[in-house]
Design a protein around this motif. Structure first.
Motif, PDB file in Angstrom:
ATOM      1  N   HIS A   1      -1.794 -11.530-115.138  1.00  0.00           N
ATOM      2  CA  HIS A   1      -0.561 -10.927-114.612  1.00  0.00           C
ATOM      3  C   HIS A   1      -0.196  -9.685-115.420  1.00  0.00           C
ATOM      4  O   HIS A   1       0.173  -8.655-114.851  1.00  0.00           O
ATOM      5  N   SER A   2      -0.307  -9.770-116.751  1.00  0.00           N
ATOM      6  CA  SER A   2       0.028  -8.606-117.590  1.00  0.00           C
ATOM      7  C   SER A   2      -0.942  -7.456-117.324  1.00  0.00           C
ATOM      8  O   SER A   2      -0.544  -6.293-117.299  1.00  0.00           O
ATOM      9  N   LEU A   3      -2.229  -7.775-117.112  1.00  0.00           N
ATOM     10  CA  LEU A   3      -3.204  -6.726-116.776  1.00  0.00           C
ATOM     11  C   LEU A   3      -2.854  -6.065-115.449  1.00  0.00           C
ATOM     12  O   LEU A   3      -2.902  -4.840-115.316  1.00  0.00           O
ATOM     13  N   LYS A   4      -2.503  -6.883-114.464  1.00  0.00           N
ATOM     14  CA  LYS A   4      -2.177  -6.331-113.146  1.00  0.00           C
ATOM     15  C   LYS A   4      -0.953  -5.424-113.228  1.00  0.00           C
ATOM     16  O   LYS A   4      -0.941  -4.327-112.664  1.00  0.00           O
ATOM     17  N   LYS A   5       0.045  -5.882-113.949  1.00  0.00           N
ATOM     18  CA  LYS A   5       1.281  -5.109-114.072  1.00  0.00           C
ATOM     19  C   LYS A   5       1.028  -3.772-114.776  1.00  0.00           C
ATOM     20  O   LYS A   5       1.588  -2.749-114.402  1.00  0.00           O
ATOM     21  N   LYS A   6       0.161  -3.797-115.769  1.00  0.00           N
ATOM     22  CA  LYS A   6      -0.086  -2.612-116.594  1.00  0.00           C
ATOM     23  C   LYS A   6      -1.106  -1.653-115.970  1.00  0.00           C
ATOM     24  O   LYS A   6      -0.930  -0.432-116.035  1.00  0.00           O
ATOM     25  N   LEU A   7      -2.159  -2.177-115.348  1.00  0.00           N
ATOM     26  CA  LEU A   7      -3.290  -1.332-114.965  1.00  0.00           C
ATOM     27  C   LEU A   7      -3.555  -1.212-113.467  1.00  0.00           C
ATOM     28  O   LEU A   7      -4.271  -0.312-113.046  1.00  0.00           O
TER      29      LEU A   7
ATOM     30  N   TYR B   1      -2.123 -13.693-118.751  1.00  0.00           N
ATOM     31  CA  TYR B   1      -2.909 -12.543-119.188  1.00  0.00           C
ATOM     32  C   TYR B   1      -3.295 -11.673-117.990  1.00  0.00           C
ATOM     33  O   TYR B   1      -3.135 -10.455-118.011  1.00  0.00           O
TER      34      TYR B   1
ATOM     35  N   PRO C   1      -9.571  -2.803-119.473  1.00  0.00           N
ATOM     36  CA  PRO C   1      -9.022  -2.864-120.831  1.00  0.00           C
ATOM     37  C   PRO C   1     -10.126  -3.108-121.856  1.00  0.00           C
ATOM     38  O   PRO C   1     -11.150  -3.701-121.544  1.00  0.00           O
TER      39      PRO C   1
ATOM     40  N   SER D   1     -10.675   1.751-115.428  1.00  0.00           N
ATOM     41  CA  SER D   1      -9.594   1.548-116.406  1.00  0.00           C
ATOM     42  C   SER D   1      -9.616   0.163-117.027  1.00  0.00           C
ATOM     43  O   SER D   1      -8.582  -0.359-117.444  1.00  0.00           O
TER      44      SER D   1
ATOM     45  N   LYS E   1      -2.594  -0.015-110.204  1.00  0.00           N
ATOM     46  CA  LYS E   1      -1.648   0.900-109.566  1.00  0.00           C
ATOM     47  C   LYS E   1      -2.268   1.452-108.277  1.00  0.00           C
ATOM     48  O   LYS E   1      -2.704   2.604-108.222  1.00  0.00           O
TER      49      LYS E   1
END
Length: 199
Positions: A40-46, A38, A62, A60, A48
């Protein structure tokens, strides 16, 4: 009560789970893996950092994620998490041997070898079987083939000298350790993370 104990208690209250530390550890292991995926998915998506400032990333968060927890996570990614990432990249860049065994564990490779040969493999034989492709070639831009050629030459020299007094497996183990570690005992990979902590 810690968060981990609360998880085990909640799972136990909703499902029929036998009592015992091994079951609690299983719950924690599964939950920990899901939490890492979870995050990892947050890091990849948010996350930057090249296009957004730290304050923009803070804003930002979630939906459904506690803001304080999000700030702690972003701070981790900018601090300790970034150091671990840099250490990992540095360590991977230094690797000059790449294993080719895929998802098959070393224990299964060892068991297959023992079944085929009715004996335990030497360290050199294990290294060869986990670093050589199925077609007998090696990964490009690595020194694995040269390393194995040198090891084989050392083994042959030692066999010529000690053919009747030392078993071949011992000779191969000694040749591997001499070339790979300079005759010293290998260091555990956990030292990498201790080194990262001190940087």
């Amino acid at each position: 009560m810690t968060f981990q104990h609360m998880l085990c208690y909640l799972d136990g209250s909703r499902f029929v789970i036998p009592n015992g530390d091994c079951y609690d550890q299983g719950i924690l292991k599964r939950t920990g893996k899901s939490l890492r995926l979870y995050r990892h998915s947050l890091k990849k998506k948010l996350f930057k950092p090249t296009t957004l400032t730290k304050e923009q990333i803070y804003q930002s968060a979630p939906s459904g994620h506690p803001h304080d927890s999000w700030i702690d996570l972003v701070d981790y990614w900018y601090g300790k998490g970034q150091r671990y990432s840099d250490c990992g990249k540095e360590a991977r860049a230094l690797q000059n041997h790449v294993h080719t065994s895929g998802a098959k564990s070393y224990a299964n490779i060892r068991a297959s070898f023992e079944e085929r040969n009715n004996r335990e493999p030497s360290v050199l034989e294990m290294f060869r079987s986990t670093h050589q492709k199925k077609d007998g070639t090696f990964v490009k831009d690595t020194v694995t083939e040269d390393f194995l050629d040198d090891a084989d030459a050392n083994v042959q020299t030692e066999i010529d000298i000690y053919s009747n007094t030392k078993p071949r497996v011992q000779i191969e183990n000694e040749a591997f350790n001499k070339l790979m570690y300079g005759g010293r005992n290998p260091q555990s990979s956990r030292w990498l993370w201790i080194w990262c902590e001190t940087k």
